[in-house]
Design a protein around this motif. Structure first.
Motif, PDB file in Angstrom:
ATOM      1  N   VAL A   1     -14.218   2.031   2.046  1.00 22.04           N
ATOM      2  CA  VAL A   1     -13.648   2.544   3.291  1.00 22.04           C
ATOM      3  C   VAL A   1     -12.499   1.631   3.677  1.00 22.04           C
ATOM      4  N   CYS A   2     -11.295   2.197   3.716  1.00 16.25           N
ATOM      5  CA  CYS A   2     -10.120   1.379   4.007  1.00 16.25           C
ATOM      6  C   CYS A   2      -9.089   2.261   4.706  1.00 16.25           C
ATOM      7  N   GLU A   3      -7.817   1.810   4.708  1.00 15.02           N
ATOM      8  CA  GLU A   3      -6.799   2.603   5.404  1.00 15.02           C
ATOM      9  C   GLU A   3      -6.625   3.995   4.807  1.00 15.02           C
ATOM     10  N   GLY A   4      -6.920   4.113   3.504  1.00 10.54           N
ATOM     11  CA  GLY A   4      -6.808   5.417   2.857  1.00 10.54           C
ATOM     12  C   GLY A   4      -7.780   6.439   3.434  1.00 10.54           C
TER      13      GLY A   4
ATOM     14  N   TYR B   1       1.436  -1.545  -4.096  1.00  6.91           N
ATOM     15  CA  TYR B   1       0.981  -0.827  -2.902  1.00  6.91           C
ATOM     16  C   TYR B   1       1.721   0.500  -2.726  1.00  6.91           C
ATOM     17  N   ALA B   2       3.024   0.521  -3.049  1.00  5.30           N
ATOM     18  CA  ALA B   2       3.790   1.756  -2.908  1.00  5.30           C
ATOM     19  C   ALA B   2       3.222   2.848  -3.808  1.00  5.30           C
ATOM     20  N   SER B   3       2.847   2.470  -5.038  1.00  6.03           N
ATOM     21  CA  SER B   3       2.247   3.443  -5.961  1.00  6.03           C
ATOM     22  C   SER B   3       0.887   3.897  -5.460  1.00  6.03           C
ATOM     23  N   GLN B   4       0.166   2.984  -4.841  1.00  7.36           N
ATOM     24  CA  GLN B   4      -1.135   3.348  -4.282  1.00  7.36           C
ATOM     25  C   GLN B   4      -0.978   4.373  -3.153  1.00  7.36           C
ATOM     26  N   ILE B   5      -0.007   4.140  -2.281  1.00  3.67           N
ATOM     27  CA  ILE B   5       0.242   5.074  -1.172  1.00  3.67           C
ATOM     28  C   ILE B   5       0.666   6.436  -1.721  1.00  3.67           C
ATOM     29  N   LEU B   6       1.543   6.424  -2.726  1.00  2.78           N
ATOM     30  CA  LEU B   6       1.997   7.677  -3.326  1.00  2.78           C
ATOM     31  C   LEU B   6       0.823   8.436  -3.946  1.00  2.78           C
ATOM     32  N   SER B   7      -0.045   7.715  -4.642  1.00  5.29           N
ATOM     33  CA  SER B   7      -1.225   8.339  -5.249  1.00  5.29           C
ATOM     34  C   SER B   7      -2.164   8.885  -4.185  1.00  5.29           C
ATOM     35  N   LEU B   8      -2.307   8.125  -3.101  1.00  5.04           N
ATOM     36  CA  LEU B   8      -3.167   8.561  -1.999  1.00  5.04           C
ATOM     37  C   LEU B   8      -2.656   9.856  -1.379  1.00  5.04           C
ATOM     38  N   VAL B   9      -1.364   9.895  -1.053  1.00  6.60           N
ATOM     39  CA  VAL B   9      -0.783  11.079  -0.419  1.00  6.60           C
ATOM     40  C   VAL B   9      -0.837  12.276  -1.374  1.00  6.60           C
TER      41      VAL B   9
ATOM     42  N   PHE C   1     -10.629  17.048  -8.006  1.00  8.73           N
ATOM     43  CA  PHE C   1      -9.568  16.220  -8.589  1.00  8.73           C
ATOM     44  C   PHE C   1      -8.828  15.458  -7.495  1.00  8.73           C
ATOM     45  N   GLY C   2      -8.590  16.114  -6.355  1.00  5.53           N
ATOM     46  CA  GLY C   2      -7.931  15.440  -5.246  1.00  5.53           C
ATOM     47  C   GLY C   2      -8.748  14.274  -4.722  1.00  5.53           C
ATOM     48  N   ILE C   3     -10.048  14.466  -4.580  1.00 10.56           N
ATOM     49  CA  ILE C   3     -10.934  13.385  -4.143  1.00 10.56           C
ATOM     50  C   ILE C   3     -10.869  12.211  -5.116  1.00 10.56           C
ATOM     51  N   SER C   4     -10.902  12.520  -6.397  1.00  8.03           N
ATOM     52  CA  SER C   4     -10.872  11.472  -7.422  1.00  8.03           C
ATOM     53  C   SER C   4      -9.558  10.708  -7.399  1.00  8.03           C
ATOM     54  N   LEU C   5      -8.436  11.422  -7.207  1.00 10.36           N
ATOM     55  CA  LEU C   5      -7.139  10.746  -7.164  1.00 10.36           C
ATOM     56  C   LEU C   5      -7.034   9.855  -5.929  1.00 10.36           C
ATOM     57  N   ILE C   6      -7.579  10.303  -4.812  1.00  6.60           N
ATOM     58  CA  ILE C   6      -7.601   9.463  -3.604  1.00  6.60           C
ATOM     59  C   ILE C   6      -8.371   8.174  -3.890  1.00  6.60           C
ATOM     60  N   ILE C   7      -9.497   8.294  -4.546  1.00 11.14           N
ATOM     61  CA  ILE C   7     -10.311   7.120  -4.864  1.00 11.14           C
ATOM     62  C   ILE C   7      -9.576   6.186  -5.832  1.00 11.14           C
ATOM     63  N   LYS C   8      -8.877   6.772  -6.820  1.00 13.14           N
ATOM     64  CA  LYS C   8      -8.155   5.951  -7.808  1.00 13.14           C
ATOM     65  C   LYS C   8      -6.986   5.204  -7.179  1.00 13.14           C
ATOM     66  N   ALA C   9      -6.528   5.652  -6.014  1.00  7.77           N
ATOM     67  CA  ALA C   9      -5.476   4.920  -5.316  1.00  7.77           C
ATOM     68  C   ALA C   9      -5.986   3.569  -4.818  1.00  7.77           C
ATOM     69  N   ASN C  10      -7.319   3.435  -4.761  1.00  5.21           N
ATOM     70  CA  ASN C  10      -7.971   2.176  -4.397  1.00  5.21           C
ATOM     71  C   ASN C  10      -7.623   1.729  -2.975  1.00  5.21           C
ATOM     72  N   LEU C  11      -7.517   2.715  -2.089  1.00  4.14           N
ATOM     73  CA  LEU C  11      -7.286   2.419  -0.675  1.00  4.14           C
ATOM     74  C   LEU C  11      -8.381   3.042   0.187  1.00  4.14           C
TER      75      LEU C  11
END
Length: 267
Positions: free
Chosen positions: A215-218, A140-148, A54-64
């Motif tokens: 592959v990006c900053e995320g 972008y802020a929501s993406q970073i929050l989702s990534l973290v 689930f963590g891997i999937s959420l990182i991917i959904k952050a689109n970073l």
């Protein structure tokens, strides 16, 4: 290899093989406790496996970008009608084959447990991606929050798998096989392994799409902080190891401490 002073020993299904003197515990009581403990540890491991996915999937959904070890399967899934979970299973099969090639006779039969674990893990990844199919961070802020948040969840999953201490995922087991053959430190080898996968993902993306996708900053952020989250949860969840240990003296049948240093790297 640890030797048991001419005493009968029980082989513990782990990587590398551990030896436990049977004479230190009554056999019937020990066998009963062993079954209860292994059941509890496998159930906890499976729960950790889902949290990991689930963590891997959420990182991917952050689109970073994706986590390093998922970067190649994710990049390929963007260009072929094959799911992320299916490509993950294919990668795991390659890594298991690589272990067999590296270890040869030292590849023990209990390490084939990685196969059903890889199948279950791939299934959990596809389930998690389906659960998050309607989730798209706005801004972008929501993406970073989702990534973290995804990195924290992934770190929790890694910690749960380490505490369960029953099976290594094929990525870590492959790195461990390299260290056994080369004598290199696990942490340094793991960094090299993750970097290689990320570079392969970049090369595949450039070849298939003419640009870098997946592959990006995320990916860099995940590589830096997942291990920190795993260490944090290792300390906070230390009590769980005692809860799922059924020996009267609370000595784990499969000692987590022997392998902890190999289990806190990010996936």
């Amino acid at each position: 290899m640890l030797l048991c002073r001419m005493e009968p020993c029980l082989l513990v299904p782990w990587f590398p093989r551990q030896l436990v003197p049977l004479s230190t515990r009554p056999s019937k009581l020990y066998n009963k406790m062993a079954k209860r403990e292994l059941t509890a540890r496998y159930l906890f491991f499976i729960a950790g496996l889902f949290v990991n996915a689930f963590g891997i999937s959420l990182i991917i959904k952050a689109n970073l970008g994706s986590s390093p070890i998922s970067s190649l399967p994710y990049t390929l899934s963007l260009k072929f009608p094959i799911t992320l979970g299916q490509f993950t299973l294919l990668l795991n099969a390659v890594l298991i084959a690589g272990q067999i090639a590296l270890l040869k006779k030292d590849f023990r039969k209990e390490q084939f447990l990685q196969i059903p674990v890889a199948i279950l893990f791939s299934f959990f990844i596809d389930c998690s991606m389906a659960l998050l199919s309607g989730f798209t961070p706005a801004g972008y802020a929501s993406q970073i929050l989702s990534l973290v948040t995804g990195c924290a969840i992934l770190g929790l999953g890694v910690s749960m798998e380490a505490i369960a201490n029953v099976v290594m995922l094929s990525g870590e087991a492959f790195v461990k096989a390299i260290t056994l053959r080369t004598g290199k430190e696990f942490g340094i080898t793991k960094i090299g392994f993750d970097t290689t996968l990320a570079l392969l993902a970049c090369a595949a993306s450039l070849l298939l799409a003419g640009t870098i996708e997946g592959v990006c900053e995320g990916t860099i952020i995940a590589a830096l902080i997942v291990g920190l989250f795993a260490r944090f949860f290792n300390r906070r969840l230390a009590f769980v190891n005692k809860m799922i240990t059924f020996a009267p003296n609370k000595t784990p049948i499969q000692p987590y401490e022997d392998n902890r240093n190999h289990r806190h790297s990010g996936d």
